[in-house]
Design a protein around this motif. Structure first.
Motif, mmCIF file in Angstrom:
data_model
loop_
_atom_site.group_PDB
_atom_site.id
_atom_site.type_symbol
_atom_site.label_atom_id
_atom_site.label_comp_id
_atom_site.label_asym_id
_atom_site.label_seq_id
_atom_site.Cartn_x
_atom_site.Cartn_y
_atom_site.Cartn_z
ATOM 1 N N ALA A 128 0.865 -1.188 0.000
ATOM 2 C CA ALA A 128 0.000 0.000 0.000
ATOM 3 C C ALA A 128 0.899 1.234 0.000
ATOM 4 O O ALA A 128 1.531 1.561 1.009
ATOM 5 C CB ALA A 128 -0.921 -0.008 1.214
ATOM 6 N N LEU A 129 0.952 1.921 -1.137
ATOM 7 C CA LEU A 129 1.933 2.984 -1.336
ATOM 8 C C LEU A 129 1.693 4.184 -0.441
ATOM 9 O O LEU A 129 2.634 4.740 0.144
ATOM 10 C CB LEU A 129 1.919 3.428 -2.803
ATOM 11 C CG LEU A 129 2.326 2.367 -3.831
ATOM 12 C CD1 LEU A 129 2.088 2.887 -5.248
ATOM 13 C CD2 LEU A 129 3.788 1.975 -3.647
ATOM 14 N N ARG A 130 0.449 4.650 -0.332
ATOM 15 C CA ARG A 130 0.198 5.914 0.382
ATOM 16 C C ARG A 130 0.425 5.800 1.874
ATOM 17 O O ARG A 130 0.740 6.791 2.535
ATOM 18 C CB ARG A 130 -1.233 6.407 0.100
ATOM 19 C CG ARG A 130 -1.502 6.824 -1.322
ATOM 20 C CD ARG A 130 -0.551 7.888 -1.828
ATOM 21 N NE ARG A 130 0.533 7.306 -2.621
ATOM 22 C CZ ARG A 130 1.761 7.754 -2.644
ATOM 23 N NH1 ARG A 130 2.133 8.760 -1.893
ATOM 24 N NH2 ARG A 130 2.669 7.176 -3.391
ATOM 25 N N ASN A 149 7.428 0.206 4.841
ATOM 26 C CA ASN A 149 8.265 0.255 3.645
ATOM 27 C C ASN A 149 8.583 1.706 3.286
ATOM 28 O O ASN A 149 8.017 2.646 3.836
ATOM 29 C CB ASN A 149 7.601 -0.482 2.472
ATOM 30 C CG ASN A 149 6.307 0.164 1.993
ATOM 31 O OD1 ASN A 149 6.225 1.385 1.845
ATOM 32 N ND2 ASN A 149 5.288 -0.641 1.744
ATOM 33 N N ALA A 150 9.501 1.865 2.355
ATOM 34 C CA ALA A 150 9.758 3.136 1.687
ATOM 35 C C ALA A 150 9.577 2.901 0.201
ATOM 36 O O ALA A 150 9.976 1.843 -0.314
ATOM 37 C CB ALA A 150 11.162 3.647 1.987
ATOM 38 N N ALA A 246 0.819 -7.491 -5.269
ATOM 39 C CA ALA A 246 -0.065 -6.413 -5.708
ATOM 40 C C ALA A 246 0.430 -5.094 -5.130
ATOM 41 O O ALA A 246 0.616 -4.973 -3.918
ATOM 42 C CB ALA A 246 -1.501 -6.673 -5.262
ATOM 43 N N ILE A 247 0.653 -4.115 -6.002
ATOM 44 C CA ILE A 247 1.066 -2.783 -5.564
ATOM 45 C C ILE A 247 -0.083 -1.830 -5.846
ATOM 46 O O ILE A 247 -0.513 -1.675 -6.996
ATOM 47 C CB ILE A 247 2.352 -2.343 -6.282
ATOM 48 C CG1 ILE A 247 3.479 -3.335 -5.975
ATOM 49 C CG2 ILE A 247 2.751 -0.936 -5.851
ATOM 50 C CD1 ILE A 247 4.783 -3.047 -6.672
ATOM 51 N N VAL A 248 -0.602 -1.213 -4.786
ATOM 52 C CA VAL A 248 -1.796 -0.371 -4.877
ATOM 53 C C VAL A 248 -1.550 0.933 -4.143
ATOM 54 O O VAL A 248 -0.642 1.037 -3.320
ATOM 55 C CB VAL A 248 -3.032 -1.092 -4.288
ATOM 56 C CG1 VAL A 248 -3.367 -2.348 -5.093
ATOM 57 C CG2 VAL A 248 -2.804 -1.446 -2.817
ATOM 58 N N ASP A 252 -8.101 -0.124 -0.116
ATOM 59 C CA ASP A 252 -9.426 -0.352 -0.686
ATOM 60 C C ASP A 252 -9.409 -0.209 -2.204
ATOM 61 O O ASP A 252 -10.436 0.054 -2.823
ATOM 62 C CB ASP A 252 -10.461 0.587 -0.065
ATOM 63 C CG ASP A 252 -10.133 2.064 -0.293
ATOM 64 O OD1 ASP A 252 -9.042 2.362 -0.814
ATOM 65 O OD2 ASP A 252 -10.975 2.919 0.051
ATOM 66 N N ASP A 253 -8.252 -0.399 -2.823
ATOM 67 C CA ASP A 253 -8.134 -0.344 -4.272
ATOM 68 C C ASP A 253 -9.184 -1.262 -4.913
ATOM 69 O O ASP A 253 -9.382 -2.386 -4.476
ATOM 70 C CB ASP A 253 -6.735 -0.799 -4.681
ATOM 71 C CG ASP A 253 -6.489 -0.648 -6.165
ATOM 72 O OD1 ASP A 253 -6.956 -1.521 -6.929
ATOM 73 O OD2 ASP A 253 -5.819 0.309 -6.577
#
Length: 263
Positions: A128-130, A149-150, A246-248, A252-253
């Motif tokens: 989850a990127l954000r 993560n970064a 999965a990179i989102v 809730d993508d």
């Protein structure tokens, strides 16, 4: 009509702490200059939920605490719309944390978790990127752990989509790759998992360790997803070539959801 009296925290992590009772009632916020047991309880909860907080729960508000709170707020606003990504602890943020933090002594999160399926296909990892968190699932779709993560900087963003583990590099191979690509054998930490797109195209992105743990929780990489060396050891041991990642942007993508029935 009488004004509704705000309820105090119910999660026992946060009960019996006067400064958090003041936050819950809207009388104060916890931000720059704050220190004490209430802030330490919040920091501990954030750590147990997998948010980056380099230096641990020291009971003092600083840059790392502001970053961890902001990442939590990026997550919480999806289910608690009153939350704002300010990096300070106010009443809406404490209400969200009270609901989403696990019980004392536990890790993880009891609700608002991502699905272990992306477009109907099972995945082992959701990034989850954000909110700068990586969710590891077992082969049956049960959550194993959550790691900070970064991710990619604005000029070199991590690209969302379905990826696949293409290769697993041990410490010697990770160090050799770091020396070859960046003239720094420690830049990838102790393990590296090379990713391709699901259709086989090379992505140029990896899950790997880091020699700069204080930067976890931020957008600082060239597109790869950095983890602590302790976390990447767990990821490396858990994953195999061919496992999906999965990179989102958010948990809730719309691509995340239940499996597609087999016809």
């Amino acid at each position: 009509m009488r004004a509704r009296i705000p309820e105090p925290p119910s999660n026992t992590r946060f009960t019996g702490l006067p400064d958090l009772a003041d936050v819950a009632s809207g009388q104060r916020t916890l931000g720059p200059g704050t220190r004490g047991d209430g802030l330490r309880a919040v920091q501990t909860a954030l750590l147990d939920m997998g948010f980056a907080l380099h230096g641990g729960a020291d009971g003092r508000y600083g840059q790392q605490t502001a970053r961890a709170l902001r990442n939590f707020q990026q997550h919480a606003v999806r289910t608690f719309p009153a939350v704002r990504p300010t990096g300070t602890l106010d009443a809406p943020t404490l209400r969200a944390l009270d609901a989403l933090a696990p019980a004392p002594g536990a890790r993880g999160q009891p609700r608002a978790l991502p699905s272990a399926f992306y477009d109907g296909q099972p995945v082992r990892v959701v990034v989850a990127l954000r909110e700068h968190r990586t969710f590891l699932f077992d082969p049956n779709g049960r959550l194993v752990d959550i790691f900070p993560n970064a991710t990619g900087a604005a000029a070199t963003p991590t690209r969302a989509g379905l990826k696949v583990v293409r290769a697993r590099l041990d410490q010697a191979a990770s160090e050799a790759a770091g020396a070859r690509l960046w003239n720094d054998r420690h830049v990838f930490g102790v393990r590296l998992l090379d990713l391709s797109w699901a259709d086989g195209r090379h992505s140029g992105e990896e899950l790997h360790g880091t020699n700069a743990p204080a930067l976890l929780g931020a957008d600082v990489s060239h597109g790869c997803i950095r983890h602590s060396n302790e976390a990447v050891l767990v990821l490396h041991d858990a994953l195999s070539a061919g496992d999906r990642v999965a990179i989102v942007e958010h948990v809730d993508d719309p691509h995340l959801g239940v499996p597609v029935p087999v016809s």
